[in-house]
Design an enzyme around this catalytic site. Structure first.
Site, PDB file in Angstrom:
ATOM      1  CG  LEU A 180       8.970 -17.117  -3.991  1.00 21.86           C
ATOM      2  CD1 LEU A 180       8.716 -17.517  -2.205  1.00 21.86           C
ATOM      3  CD2 LEU A 180       9.750 -15.704  -4.243  1.00 21.86           C
ATOM      4  CG  ASP A 221      -2.310   0.829   1.229  1.00 20.93           C
ATOM      5  OD1 ASP A 221      -2.053   1.659   0.337  1.00 20.93           O
ATOM      6  OD2 ASP A 221      -3.113   1.150   2.252  1.00 20.93           O
ATOM      7  CG  HIS A 244       0.681   2.359  -9.711  1.00 21.27           C
ATOM      8  ND1 HIS A 244      -0.105   1.831  -8.405  1.00 21.27           N
ATOM      9  CD2 HIS A 244      -0.892   3.821  -9.683  1.00 21.27           C
ATOM     10  CE1 HIS A 244      -1.590   2.242  -8.055  1.00 21.27           C
ATOM     11  NE2 HIS A 244      -1.567   2.805  -8.612  1.00 21.27           N
TER      12      HIS A 244
HETATM   13  C1  FPP Z   1      -1.572   0.434  -3.145  1.00 18.58           C
HETATM   14  O1  FPP Z   1      -1.574   1.436  -3.393  1.00 18.58           O
HETATM   15  C2  FPP Z   1      -1.615  -0.591  -4.332  1.00 18.58           C
HETATM   16  C3  FPP Z   1      -1.872  -0.957  -5.161  1.00 18.58           C
HETATM   17  C4  FPP Z   1      -3.613  -1.311  -5.506  1.00 18.58           C
HETATM   18  C5  FPP Z   1      -1.574  -1.714  -6.538  1.00 18.58           C
HETATM   19  C6  FPP Z   1      -0.629  -2.496  -6.276  1.00 18.58           C
HETATM   20  C7  FPP Z   1       0.087  -3.433  -8.038  1.00 18.58           C
HETATM   21  C8  FPP Z   1       1.437  -3.118  -8.030  1.00 18.58           C
HETATM   22  C9  FPP Z   1       2.233  -3.008  -7.352  1.00 18.58           C
HETATM   23  C10 FPP Z   1       1.790  -3.467  -9.141  1.00 18.58           C
HETATM   24  C11 FPP Z   1       1.237  -4.670 -10.160  1.00 18.58           C
HETATM   25  C12 FPP Z   1       1.959  -5.857  -9.237  1.00 18.58           C
HETATM   26  C13 FPP Z   1       2.516  -6.827 -10.102  1.00 18.58           C
HETATM   27  C14 FPP Z   1       2.544  -8.135  -8.045  1.00 18.58           C
HETATM   28  C15 FPP Z   1       2.982  -7.204 -11.236  1.00 18.58           C
HETATM   29  P1  FPP Z   1      -2.366   2.725  -4.147  1.00 18.58           P
HETATM   30  O2  FPP Z   1      -2.525   2.976  -4.619  1.00 18.58           O
HETATM   31  O3  FPP Z   1      -3.545   2.338  -2.427  1.00 18.58           O
HETATM   32  O4  FPP Z   1      -1.783   3.650  -2.762  1.00 18.58           O
HETATM   33  P2  FPP Z   1      -2.780   5.387  -2.019  1.00 18.58           P
HETATM   34  O5  FPP Z   1      -3.346   4.375  -0.698  1.00 18.58           O
HETATM   35  O6  FPP Z   1      -1.003   5.571  -1.574  1.00 18.58           O
HETATM   36  O7  FPP Z   1      -3.520   5.632  -2.519  1.00 18.58           O
END
Ligand code: FPP
Length: 247
Positions: free
Chosen positions: A138, A27, A44
Site C-alpha cells: 500500500l 472530517d 482528533h
Molecule cells: C477534521 O475534523 C480533521 C482534521 C482537521 C484533522 C485530521 C487529523 C487526524 C485524524 C489526526 C492526524 C492524522 C494522521 C494521519 C496521523 P475537524 O476538526 O475539522 O472536525 P469538525 O469539522 O467537526 O470541527
C-alpha cells in the site's frame, strides 16, 4: 482476510473492478467530541483510531494507494493549542505504528509543505519515509500542510522557470507533463474520494487529481467511520458507471 473476513459486505465487492486510489477528507472530529461534551482534541484522538483501522483495511483489501487529508494549509487558522495537539498526534502515530507499517509493506509519501512544521516533526516524518522506502505494498500518502491551489501554482512556477531557461518549450506542456510537476507526480489519480461528516466540499484537496473521481459523501463523523463504511463506499463506487465524458 484479517478483520474484514467476517464482513458479509466483502462478498459484494468485485475485486476485478477495484479503485486503485482512494482519497479521504477525514472530517468531523471536532463535532464528534462536541456532541459528547468533550474538548475537540478528544475527537482528533478518536480520529487516529479510524486512521489506523482504515489503513489496516486498505492493506487487507490490497488497495494500491490511499491519500489522507491530515492537515490543510487552512488548518493554521485553528487555535495554536489544537494545532500543537494535531502535531503531537501525528508524531505519536508515526512513532507507534512505524514498525507495523513496515511489516505490512506500506510505503509512505507526503504531499504538502512540511518545512513549516517543527524541526523535530520534520525529522520524524523524514525518517519514517526513509524507513518505509523499499516497501512495495500500500502507498500511504499523507497530505500535510497541503493545499491544492498552492500545489498547482508551484507546478506552474517550476514549468515557467524551465520555459524561461529554454529547457522546455511552452508548446510541450500538456496535461500529462503538468501532472508530473504536481506533488502526486507518478501516482494514479484518485478513483474515489470520500468525505465524512456530511460536508459536501473539496476544501482545496487534490483539485486537479479528482477531475474524474467518483465522489462519496457520508454523514458519519470520521471517528465513527469504520471498516464496514469503507467497504460500503467501495461498493457504491463499483455501482457507478464511469464514462469520462463519453457515452
Ligand atoms: C477534521 O475534523 C480533521 C482534521 C482537521 C484533522 C485530521 C487529523 C487526524 C485524524 C489526526 C492526524 C492524522 C494522521 C494521519 C496521523 P475537524 O476538526 O475539522 O472536525 P469538525 O469539522 O467537526 O470541527
Amino acid at each position: 482476510m484479517g478483520k474484514l473476513k467476517s464482513s458479509r459486505l466483502l462478498e459484494k465487492i468485485d475485486f476485478s473492478y477495484f479503485p486503485r486510489h482512494v482519497a479521504i477528507i477525514m472530517d468531523g472530529n471536532g463535532r464528534w467530541a462536541e456532541r459528547r461534551g468533550l474538548p475537540r482534541n478528544f475527537g482528533h484522538q478518536a480520529g487516529i483510531k479510524t486512521v489506523r483501522r482504515i489503513i489496516e483495511a486498505a492493506v487487507e483489501l490490497k488497495l494500491p494507494v490511499i491519500t489522507l487529508y491530515a492537515f490543510s494549509v487552512d488548518n493554521w487558522l485553528r487555535p495554536m493549542r489544537e494545532i500543537k495537539y494535531l502535531m503531537k498526534l501525528l508524531e505519536k502515530y508515526i512513532a507507534r505504528d512505524l514498525k507495523k507499517l513496515k511489516k505490512e509493506n506500506v510505503f509512505l509519501k507526503v504531499i504538502g509543505d512540511i518545512t513549516k512544521f517543527s524541526p523535530s516533526t520534520q525529522k520524524l516524518i523524514k525518517s519514517a519515509i526513509a524507513e518505509l522506502e523499499g516497501n512495495t505494498g500500500l502507498k500511504l500518502v499523507l497530505a500535510l500542510n497541503y493545499g491544492s491551489r498552492a500545489e498547482i501554482v508551484k507546478a506552474a512556477r517550476k514549468l515557467s522557470n524551465l520555459v524561461a531557461g529554454k529547457k522546455m518549450a511552452s508548446k510541450d506542456i500538456d496535461e500529462e507533463k503538468f501532472s508530473r510537476f504536481l506533488e502526486t507526480d507518478t501516482l494514479s489519480d484518485p478513483d474515489l474520494l470520500i468525505r465524512t461528516s456530511g460536508e459536501k466540499r473539496l476544501s482545496n484537496f487534490l483539485l486537479w487529481q479528482v477531475s474524474y473521481a467518483e465522489l462519496y459523501f457520508t454523514d458519519k463523523l470520521w471517528p465513527d467511520f469504520n471498516r464496514r463504511d469503507f467497504l460500503e463506499a467501495i461498493i457504491d463506487f463499483q455501482k457507478r458507471k464511469r464514462r469520462y465524458g463519453g457515452l
